[in-house]
Design a protein around this motif. Structure first.
Motif, PDB file in Angstrom:
ATOM      1  N   ASP A  14      -7.394  -2.555   3.563  1.00  0.00           N
ATOM      2  CA  ASP A  14      -6.001  -2.432   3.698  1.00  0.00           C
ATOM      3  C   ASP A  14      -5.079  -3.088   2.646  1.00  0.00           C
ATOM      4  N   ILE A  15      -4.063  -2.312   2.114  1.00  0.00           N
ATOM      5  CA  ILE A  15      -3.347  -2.845   0.898  1.00  0.00           C
ATOM      6  C   ILE A  15      -1.803  -2.959   1.302  1.00  0.00           C
ATOM      7  N   THR A  16      -1.381  -3.437   2.409  1.00  0.00           N
ATOM      8  CA  THR A  16      -0.171  -3.438   2.892  1.00  0.00           C
ATOM      9  C   THR A  16       0.326  -4.752   2.342  1.00  0.00           C
ATOM     10  N   PRO A  17       1.438  -4.864   1.469  1.00  0.00           N
ATOM     11  CA  PRO A  17       2.166  -6.003   1.049  1.00  0.00           C
ATOM     12  C   PRO A  17       2.469  -6.931   2.095  1.00  0.00           C
ATOM     13  N   ASP A  18       2.317  -8.265   1.613  1.00  0.00           N
ATOM     14  CA  ASP A  18       2.337  -9.368   2.915  1.00  0.00           C
ATOM     15  C   ASP A  18       4.006  -9.843   2.658  1.00  0.00           C
ATOM     16  N   LYS A  19       4.876  -9.397   2.166  1.00  0.00           N
ATOM     17  CA  LYS A  19       6.068  -9.686   1.928  1.00  0.00           C
ATOM     18  C   LYS A  19       7.078  -8.489   1.849  1.00  0.00           C
ATOM     19  N   PRO A  20       8.487  -8.658   2.135  1.00  0.00           N
ATOM     20  CA  PRO A  20       9.257  -7.557   1.932  1.00  0.00           C
ATOM     21  C   PRO A  20       9.231  -7.130   0.441  1.00  0.00           C
ATOM     22  N   ILE A  21       9.178  -5.829   0.261  1.00  0.00           N
ATOM     23  CA  ILE A  21       9.313  -5.178  -1.134  1.00  0.00           C
ATOM     24  C   ILE A  21      10.420  -4.114  -0.944  1.00  0.00           C
ATOM     25  N   PHE A  22      10.730  -3.662  -2.282  1.00  0.00           N
ATOM     26  CA  PHE A  22      11.656  -2.813  -2.486  1.00  0.00           C
ATOM     27  C   PHE A  22      10.899  -1.293  -2.413  1.00  0.00           C
TER      28      PHE A  22
ATOM     29  N   HIS B 171       7.733   5.566   1.771  1.00  0.00           N
ATOM     30  CA  HIS B 171       7.920   4.160   2.507  1.00  0.00           C
ATOM     31  C   HIS B 171       6.690   3.178   1.972  1.00  0.00           C
ATOM     32  N   SER B 172       6.454   3.403   0.658  1.00  0.00           N
ATOM     33  CA  SER B 172       5.538   2.288  -0.014  1.00  0.00           C
ATOM     34  C   SER B 172       6.254   1.993  -1.180  1.00  0.00           C
ATOM     35  N   VAL B 173       5.261   1.862  -2.420  1.00  0.00           N
ATOM     36  CA  VAL B 173       5.730   1.496  -3.647  1.00  0.00           C
ATOM     37  C   VAL B 173       5.405   2.428  -4.500  1.00  0.00           C
TER      38      VAL B 173
ATOM     39  N   SER C 129      16.147  -6.022  -5.723  1.00  0.00           N
ATOM     40  CA  SER C 129      16.857  -5.982  -4.470  1.00  0.00           C
ATOM     41  C   SER C 129      17.935  -4.579  -4.522  1.00  0.00           C
ATOM     42  N   TYR C 130      18.057  -4.250  -5.555  1.00  0.00           N
ATOM     43  CA  TYR C 130      19.103  -3.010  -5.924  1.00  0.00           C
ATOM     44  C   TYR C 130      18.723  -2.228  -6.883  1.00  0.00           C
ATOM     45  N   TRP C 131      19.054  -0.900  -7.198  1.00  0.00           N
ATOM     46  CA  TRP C 131      18.718  -0.201  -8.240  1.00  0.00           C
ATOM     47  C   TRP C 131      19.709  -0.492  -9.384  1.00  0.00           C
TER      48      TRP C 131
END
Length: 447
Positions: free
Chosen positions: A9-17, A90-92, A111-113
């Motif tokens: 499992d490689i799901t990030p543990d915090k919000p990511i862009f 829907h990932s990085v 947090s933005y482009w």
């Protein structure tokens, strides 16, 4: 032959862009489903490693860093490792620690482009790279410790899961609409790994389709339809690991996201149904397909030719900056392109990985970097294929779209968006000759 498989499992543990859609405006808001990295270790006369990662893709900084770590720890040569990305939006998008090999323009921590590269901080990306690298090394080490004797088998089926998004126009161009009549590669290949007792341990299925059933309004981390497909397969075949090899899907979208003459953004329920539909097709091949044994005698080659772009002028991008119809993602990419032209850092050619794996005398795997068009899959199979040739994209990096000569002549998104990726302009039509020629040479050398 011997084999082993692993999954982490490689799901990030915090919000990511999340990367994949240019109109996203903030970081992720949770997790719809975990995302994974999976590995299949195949050992015969040569030891090969297939890695699948639930991510949009990566640059060469990531690939070089991962492959060097695998070389140092296990002795893998670069041609003995395939890293395939599901291309979920829907990932990085992954990068490594070498800034010289970094594509830039995006960070999972943003947090933005950003308008320019100086606004970006890659600390989160580099930490995530280290996490991925260490987890992969641990997984591969475990695979070496758990190698078992067994058999690799292959079967070829078909699926109508995907549809082209390039509908021809009367003017000779294309529009972004479902094109149901398009000639696309519908091959659904399934490789299964069983031990000497006949127990199924691994399912490697390959099909080409953008993992974009959901749209940019989704802010939950997910592997889109492919996550459901693999989960359904692992539930249907307990004790197995299902790995999705993304095919040549540059212009293909899920049929479930098409409604008459337009595409829609599916919700999570409809996306799940789409994933289950593809799983049903895989199960049909598993239960009714004509599997043949792969008499594993591996031969591998990795090529890295250059693909060249047109000499598009800065005035083209200046007009784009002033055009209100373009969003910030487009305008910022145009501004970066103008700046790169001015300071001499614009890229007019790009290296392009092509991996050729001969699994036995009849079974081959052609794996290419980037968002490769389904037309290449059809073309290569028509010229070189024998019914046991798997052709995939999104492997060993995802830098840009890779259109055919016909697509470049037609124009459209896949042929014209190179400036997103730091390239001066569209590719020249001759890239098709370069790619086909390189595959031909590699197959001839392998013969």
């Amino acid at each position: 032959m011997k084999f082993s498989l692993g999954k982490v499992d490689i799901t990030p543990d915090k919000p990511i862009f999340m990367h994949g859609f240019g109109d996203r405006s903030h970081k992720s808001e949770g997790v719809l489903e975990p995302i994974y990295m999976k590995a299949a270790l195949l050992q015969a006369n040569q030891t090969l490693l297939i890695v699948t990662i639930d991510a949009l893709g990566s640059d060469r900084s990531f690939i070089a860093g991962i492959k060097e770590a695998l070389r140092e720890r296990f002795g893998f040569a670069p041609d003995e490792v395939l890293i395939n990305f599901s291309h979920t939006h829907h990932s990085v998008y992954l990068t490594g620690v070498d800034p010289e090999l970094r594509k830039g323009g995006y960070s999972m921590g943003q947090s933005y482009w950003a308008e320019n590269e100086q606004e970006l901080d890659y600390a989160e990306d580099e930490a995530y790279f280290a996490f991925i690298r260490d987890e992969l090394l641990r997984t591969v080490s475990s695979c070496f410790d758990s190698l078992c004797d067994g058999e690799l088998q292959i079967a070829r089926g078909t699926s109508d899961f995907a549809v082209s998004r390039r509908r021809p126009t009367p003017e000779g161009g294309v529009s972004w609409q479902p094109y149901y009549e398009a000639d696309i590669d519908k091959d659904l290949f399934v490789l299964k790994l069983t031990d000497t007792a006949g127990s199924l341990k691994g399912i490697i299925y390959s099909y080409g389709c953008h993992t974009t059933a959901m749209g940019s309004d989704n802010y939950l981390i997910s592997n889109d339809f492919a996550g459901t497909t693999s989960a359904v397969l692992e539930e249907a075949y307990p004790g197995s690991i299902a790995m999705f090899l993304q095919g040549c899907a540059g212009e293909l979208k899920p049929l479930h996201s098409a409604e008459e003459d337009r595409f829609i953004a599916c919700d999570a329920v409809r996306t799940g149904k789409a994933g289950a539909y593809l799983a049903k097709d895989v199960i049909t091949v598993m239960e009714q397909g004509e599997f043949t044994k792969v008499n594993c005698r591996f031969r591998t080659e990795l090529r890295d030719p250059l693909l060249y772009t047109e000499q598009t002028q800065a005035s083209f991008y200046e007009r784009m900056v002033e055009d209100p119809k373009y969003n910030d993602f487009y305008r910022n990419a145009a501004l970066r392109t103008i700046d790169a032209m001015a300071n001499g850092t614009i890229k007019e050619r790009v290296p392009f990985y092509i991996s050729v794996w001969q699994l036995d005398e009849e079974t081959s795997l052609i794996a290419m970097e980037g968002e490769v068009s389904t037309e290449y899959s059809l073309l290569l199979k028509r010229i070189f294929g024998n019914g046991k040739m798997i052709v995939i994209g999104y492997t060993n990096g995802v830098f840009s779209y890779v259109p055919t000569r016909k697509m470049i002549g037609e124009g459209g998104y896949e042929a014209e968006c190179n400036f997103f990726f730091g390239l001066r302009g569209p590719f020249v039509p001759e890239i098709e000759d370069i790619i086909v020629g390189q595959v031909a040479q590699a197959l001839h050398r392998r013969a």
